[in-house]
Design an enzyme around this catalytic site. Structure first.
Site, PDB file in Angstrom:
ATOM      1  CB  ALA A  95      -5.602  -0.887 107.934  1.00 30.21           C
ATOM      2  CG  PHE A  98      -6.991  -3.873 105.327  1.00 30.82           C
ATOM      3  CD1 PHE A  98      -7.108  -2.712 104.584  1.00 30.82           C
ATOM      4  CD2 PHE A  98      -5.738  -4.249 105.768  1.00 30.82           C
ATOM      5  CE1 PHE A  98      -6.003  -1.943 104.275  1.00 30.82           C
ATOM      6  CE2 PHE A  98      -4.619  -3.493 105.473  1.00 30.82           C
ATOM      7  CZ  PHE A  98      -4.749  -2.331 104.731  1.00 30.82           C
ATOM      8  CG  HIS A 130      -5.200 -13.342 116.271  1.00 30.67           C
ATOM      9  ND1 HIS A 130      -5.395 -12.344 117.186  1.00 30.67           N
ATOM     10  CD2 HIS A 130      -5.611 -12.859 115.069  1.00 30.67           C
ATOM     11  CE1 HIS A 130      -5.911 -11.277 116.553  1.00 30.67           C
ATOM     12  NE2 HIS A 130      -6.053 -11.568 115.281  1.00 30.67           N
ATOM     13  CE  LYS A 134      -1.729 -11.366 115.525  1.00 24.32           C
ATOM     14  NZ  LYS A 134      -1.316 -10.797 114.234  1.00 24.32           N
TER      15      LYS A 134
HETATM   16  P1  NAD Z   1       1.399 -16.139 106.630  1.00 22.63           P
HETATM   17  O1  NAD Z   1       2.509 -16.588 107.539  1.00 22.63           O
HETATM   18  O2  NAD Z   1       0.418 -17.167 106.142  1.00 22.63           O
HETATM   19  O3  NAD Z   1       2.004 -15.397 105.344  1.00 22.63           O
HETATM   20  C1  NAD Z   1       3.115 -14.551 105.371  1.00 22.63           C
HETATM   21  C2  NAD Z   1       3.954 -14.889 104.139  1.00 22.63           C
HETATM   22  O4  NAD Z   1       5.010 -13.938 103.977  1.00 22.63           O
HETATM   23  C3  NAD Z   1       4.599 -16.262 104.228  1.00 22.63           C
HETATM   24  O5  NAD Z   1       4.074 -17.089 103.198  1.00 22.63           O
HETATM   25  C4  NAD Z   1       6.097 -15.969 104.030  1.00 22.63           C
HETATM   26  O6  NAD Z   1       6.757 -16.938 103.233  1.00 22.63           O
HETATM   27  C5  NAD Z   1       6.049 -14.633 103.302  1.00 22.63           C
HETATM   28  N1  NAD Z   1       7.330 -13.907 103.282  1.00 22.63           N
HETATM   29  C6  NAD Z   1       8.467 -14.156 103.984  1.00 22.63           C
HETATM   30  N2  NAD Z   1       9.452 -13.293 103.601  1.00 22.63           N
HETATM   31  C7  NAD Z   1       8.915 -12.500 102.630  1.00 22.63           C
HETATM   32  C8  NAD Z   1       9.434 -11.427 101.831  1.00 22.63           C
HETATM   33  N3  NAD Z   1      10.692 -10.986 101.959  1.00 22.63           N
HETATM   34  N4  NAD Z   1       8.585 -10.813 100.971  1.00 22.63           N
HETATM   35  C9  NAD Z   1       7.316 -11.233 100.823  1.00 22.63           C
HETATM   36  N5  NAD Z   1       6.778 -12.275 101.541  1.00 22.63           N
HETATM   37  C10 NAD Z   1       7.570 -12.880 102.424  1.00 22.63           C
HETATM   38  O7  NAD Z   1       0.649 -14.987 107.425  1.00 22.63           O
HETATM   39  P2  NAD Z   1      -0.810 -14.374 107.108  1.00 22.63           P
HETATM   40  O8  NAD Z   1      -1.813 -15.021 107.980  1.00 22.63           O
HETATM   41  O9  NAD Z   1      -1.001 -14.330 105.633  1.00 22.63           O
HETATM   42  O10 NAD Z   1      -0.617 -12.900 107.712  1.00 22.63           O
HETATM   43  C11 NAD Z   1       0.363 -12.018 107.157  1.00 22.63           C
HETATM   44  C12 NAD Z   1       0.422 -10.741 107.999  1.00 22.63           C
HETATM   45  O11 NAD Z   1      -0.836 -10.061 107.926  1.00 22.63           O
HETATM   46  C13 NAD Z   1       0.656 -10.965 109.502  1.00 22.63           C
HETATM   47  O12 NAD Z   1       1.472  -9.917 109.993  1.00 22.63           O
HETATM   48  C14 NAD Z   1      -0.742 -10.866 110.113  1.00 22.63           C
HETATM   49  O13 NAD Z   1      -0.732 -10.435 111.470  1.00 22.63           O
HETATM   50  C15 NAD Z   1      -1.340  -9.807 109.226  1.00 22.63           C
HETATM   51  N6  NAD Z   1      -2.805  -9.781 109.136  1.00 22.63           N
HETATM   52  C16 NAD Z   1      -3.360  -8.562 109.012  1.00 22.63           C
HETATM   53  C17 NAD Z   1      -4.719  -8.426 108.803  1.00 22.63           C
HETATM   54  C18 NAD Z   1      -5.289  -7.056 108.561  1.00 22.63           C
HETATM   55  O14 NAD Z   1      -6.500  -6.930 108.297  1.00 22.63           O
HETATM   56  N7  NAD Z   1      -4.455  -6.008 108.626  1.00 22.63           N
HETATM   57  C19 NAD Z   1      -5.526  -9.566 108.752  1.00 22.63           C
HETATM   58  C20 NAD Z   1      -4.931 -10.816 108.871  1.00 22.63           C
HETATM   59  C21 NAD Z   1      -3.550 -10.906 109.049  1.00 22.63           C
END
Ligand code: NAD
Length: 233
Positions: A95, A98, A130, A134
């Site tokens: 999604a 969420f 955002h 991002k």
């Molecule tokens: P963030 O940058 O704080 O966290 C992402 C994390 O992924 C980082 O800590 C990074 O070290 C880690 N990472 C790097 N390589 C990895 C690997 N191989 N395996 C696992 N983790 C790894 O970002 P965030 O704000 O937590 O957002 C994460 C994602 O979620 C983004 O794509 C954002 O757009 C999305 N998001 C979606 C929703 C939703 O409701 N669908 C809501 C908020 C954010």
């Protein structure tokens, strides 16, 4: 339930708090590209980065672990994930957003797009705002709004980022410190403007929705959406 967090950044940490408060145990916190034993978990929640999301998801599907993904910006590989899930009889939900509020906002926008179909005097546009960390633009939520909600239920067939072209949905993406996610849909004519907006005040709504989706998917087989989880739409 034993949960694997694939991605332990802002969202991973928020999900952990909510999952623990609902009685779940976090058994894996993967935050870099290292080897993990995903079979330790009952379900996995991926909020990582666009370049690794598909690998995280396919690792779960290949090991029969249901997986929820909220990572945005990797959708060129979505069909591959769906095909793999069907082939392996796995369980998967992606999604772009969420939160309960955004999924209700999606449904409102479906109705509005249908009502506006023949009112050619109105031009639609989207704006998303955002935080500055991002990685992708426009947001996954804006892409869902444009492709799955507005284009699917109107005469508009495509969107363009930062470009106003006849018969396309113009999306504007702004990056401002500390904004968790704001989406605005505007229909503008010479004489008036209709605006509907969703403003996330923090990340808790996204995290709660992801945990609810994880609780819901265990024991099921197939590719689902948040409409299935929330029973709306
Ligand atoms: P963030 O940058 O704080 O966290 C992402 C994390 O992924 C980082 O800590 C990074 O070290 C880690 N990472 C790097 N390589 C990895 C690997 N191989 N395996 C696992 N983790 C790894 O970002 P965030 O704000 O937590 O957002 C994460 C994602 O979620 C983004 O794509 C954002 O757009 C999305 N998001 C979606 C929703 C939703 O409701 N669908 C809501 C908020 C954010």
């Amino acid at each position: 339930m034993k949960i694997a967090l694939l991605g332990y950044g802002r969202m991973g940490k928020e999900i952990e708090k909510i999952a623990v408060s609902r009685g779940h145990e976090i058994v894996i916190r993967k935050d870099v590209d290292d080897k993990i034993d995903i079979t330790l978990a009952d379900v996995a929640i991926d909020f990582s980065i666009p370049t690794v999301a598909f690998n995280n998801i396919s690792n779960c599907i290949n090991h029969q672990i249901p997986v929820i993904s909220g990572t945005t910006g990797w959708l060129n590989e979505y069909t591959k994930a769906v095909n793999l899930c069907e082939e392996k009889q796995g369980a998967f939900i992606y999604a772009s957003n969420f939160s309960l509020g955004v999924n209700i906002f999606f449904e409102l926008n479906k109705n509005l797009a249908r009502m506006m179909t023949n009112l050619n005097q109105y031009k639609v546009s989207l704006e998303e705002i955002h935080h500055t960390q991002k990685l992708d633009a426009p947001s996954g939520t804006a892409i869902s709004l444009a492709n799955d909600i507005i284009a699917e239920h109107s005469n508009y067939k495509q969107w363009k980022l930062e470009e106003s072209i006849e018969n396309t949905i113009n999306i504007t993406a702004k990056r401002i410190d500390d904004i968790p996610g704001t989406h605005t849909v505007t229909y503008k004519s010479e004489v008036d403007t209709i605006t509907i907006e969703h403003i996330a005040h923090n990340r808790q709504g996204f995290a709660l929705g992801a945990v609810i989706a994880a609780e819901w998917i265990v024991g099921k087989t197939g590719v689902f959406t948040m409409n299935d989880v929330l029973n709306i739409g």
